[in-house]
Design an enzyme around this catalytic site. Structure first.
Site, PDB file in Angstrom:
ATOM      1  N   CYS A  76      -7.109  -8.550   1.407  1.00  0.00           N
ATOM      2  CA  CYS A  76      -7.032  -9.191   2.732  1.00  0.00           C
ATOM      3  C   CYS A  76      -8.276  -8.913   3.577  1.00  0.00           C
ATOM      4  O   CYS A  76      -8.404  -9.473   4.667  1.00  0.00           O
ATOM      5  CB  CYS A  76      -5.782  -8.767   3.471  1.00  0.00           C
ATOM      6  SG  CYS A  76      -5.801  -7.057   4.042  1.00  0.00           S
ATOM      7  N   TYR A 129      -4.619  -4.832   9.748  1.00  0.00           N
ATOM      8  CA  TYR A 129      -4.773  -4.006   8.545  1.00  0.00           C
ATOM      9  C   TYR A 129      -6.133  -4.260   7.904  1.00  0.00           C
ATOM     10  O   TYR A 129      -6.834  -3.339   7.479  1.00  0.00           O
ATOM     11  CB  TYR A 129      -3.640  -4.327   7.571  1.00  0.00           C
ATOM     12  CG  TYR A 129      -3.698  -3.582   6.262  1.00  0.00           C
ATOM     13  CD1 TYR A 129      -3.286  -2.258   6.196  1.00  0.00           C
ATOM     14  CD2 TYR A 129      -4.130  -4.205   5.098  1.00  0.00           C
ATOM     15  CE1 TYR A 129      -3.317  -1.570   4.993  1.00  0.00           C
ATOM     16  CE2 TYR A 129      -4.166  -3.526   3.893  1.00  0.00           C
ATOM     17  CZ  TYR A 129      -3.760  -2.210   3.837  1.00  0.00           C
ATOM     18  OH  TYR A 129      -3.791  -1.539   2.639  1.00  0.00           O
TER      19      TYR A 129
END
Length: 318
Positions: free
Chosen positions: A113, A140
């Protein structure tokens, strides 16, 4: 030929998690005899002084950072601040303590990600920071990008063997099957498992059309061991299988392996996330690492573990 002694003291941060425990097993299988870990009860990795004291007391030769606050779209969306701040605290404390203690090898584990939402596919390491992130997990992602850059900076300025490995979607034994915080594969597995006795319909998020790549955690663990045993020439490596499937195909594969015969209902009002996320792992593969698990074999392995180890949340007798 490994350039790491089998009695090297190796500290795994997050050794009880899915990734950390897999790395521990893989190191033991390769003959390493001096592996250490510490529980979060005894060592809060968010506490800088506690981390410094632990590293100075233990003096490991190698640190593997498999510790993180993780979760799926729902958890990231609802709790953005801890996903950003706690991950920054954990990795910064470990990286800085390792640097100040003059530990020469550090393996930092992140996630796919970190790459832009609409980056070209498959994802190459050089696409980092070339565009905007996926909004549902950017908190995150930003933390993990900071960790990658910190390791790169130490490598550049001090010549230390600090390397970052970015896995694709991981699954396997010791995964998180809590429906409020789990990732897509284990969440699906639990839903189908609990619906199996009555073959009740299973509702899943999104349209089923996004493409995802999945890597068995034992393959990831072997990549970590590979990084431990070799001095890798670059600071960042992708770790994946090179193949992906639609979320719909994933659901049908899990459904068949679990043995659920009911309907799948897609809730298209829920977010899909990134349309496609396939890793280009050719850099690491060119050095000698290769994944071994097929997706179906990996799901069978994971479901066997789930049945043997997870409480049945709804007290269903299978």
């Amino acid at each position: 030929m490994s350039n790491t002694a089998k009695d090297s003291k190796i500290y795994i941060a997050g050794h009880r998690g899915m990734v950390g425990s897999a790395v521990w097993r893989a190191l033991e299988a390769n003959g390493y005899t001096n592996i250490i870990g510490e529980t979060s009860k005894n060592l809060d990795l968010r506490n800088q002084q506690a981390v410094i004291d632990f590293i100075n007391a233990e003096r490991p030769d190698i640190i593997i950072d498999a510790a993180a606050k993780v979760g799926g779209i729902l958890a990231n969306n609802e709790h953005p601040y801890p996903f950003l701040m706690e991950n920054l605290q954990i990795q910064n404390n470990l990286i800085d303590a390792a640097h100040k203690a003059n530990i020469s090898k550090f393996v930092f584990l992140g996630s796919s990600c970190i790459y832009p939402k609409f980056a070209p596919q498959p994802l190459k390491e050089e696409y980092l920071l070339t565009d905007s992130l996926e909004p549902t997990n950017e908190w995150y992602a930003i933390a993990k990008i900071a960790g990658v850059k910190a390791c790169e900076a130490i490598r550049k300025q001090y010549g230390k063997d600090f390397v970052s490995l970015m896995p694709t979607n991981l699954y396997g034994p010791h995964d998180n099957f809590d429906l409020k915080s789990s990732h897509v594969l284990p969440a699906m597995m639990r839903k189908f498992h609990e619906a199996k006795p009555t073959n009740a319909p299973v509702e899943l998020w999104g349209s089923g059309t996004p493409m995802r790549e999945f890597l068995h955690v034992d393959d990831m663990a072997k990549a970590v061991v590979f990084a431990v045993e070799n001095t890798l020439p670059e600071h960042l490596y992708n770790v994946g299988t090179g193949t992906d499937v639609t979320i719909k195909t994933l659901a049908e594969t899990i459904q068949e392996i679990v043995g659920h015969k009911g309907d799948i209902v897609w809730d298209s009002s829920k977010p899909d996330g990134t349309p496609r996320k396939l890793m280009d792992s050719s850099k690491l593969e060119a050095l000698g690492w290769q994944p071994k698990y097929t997706l179906s074999k990996g799901i069978v392995d994971t479901y066997d573990w789930f049945k043997a180890n997870q409480i049945d949340y709804k007290k269903i007798k299978m």
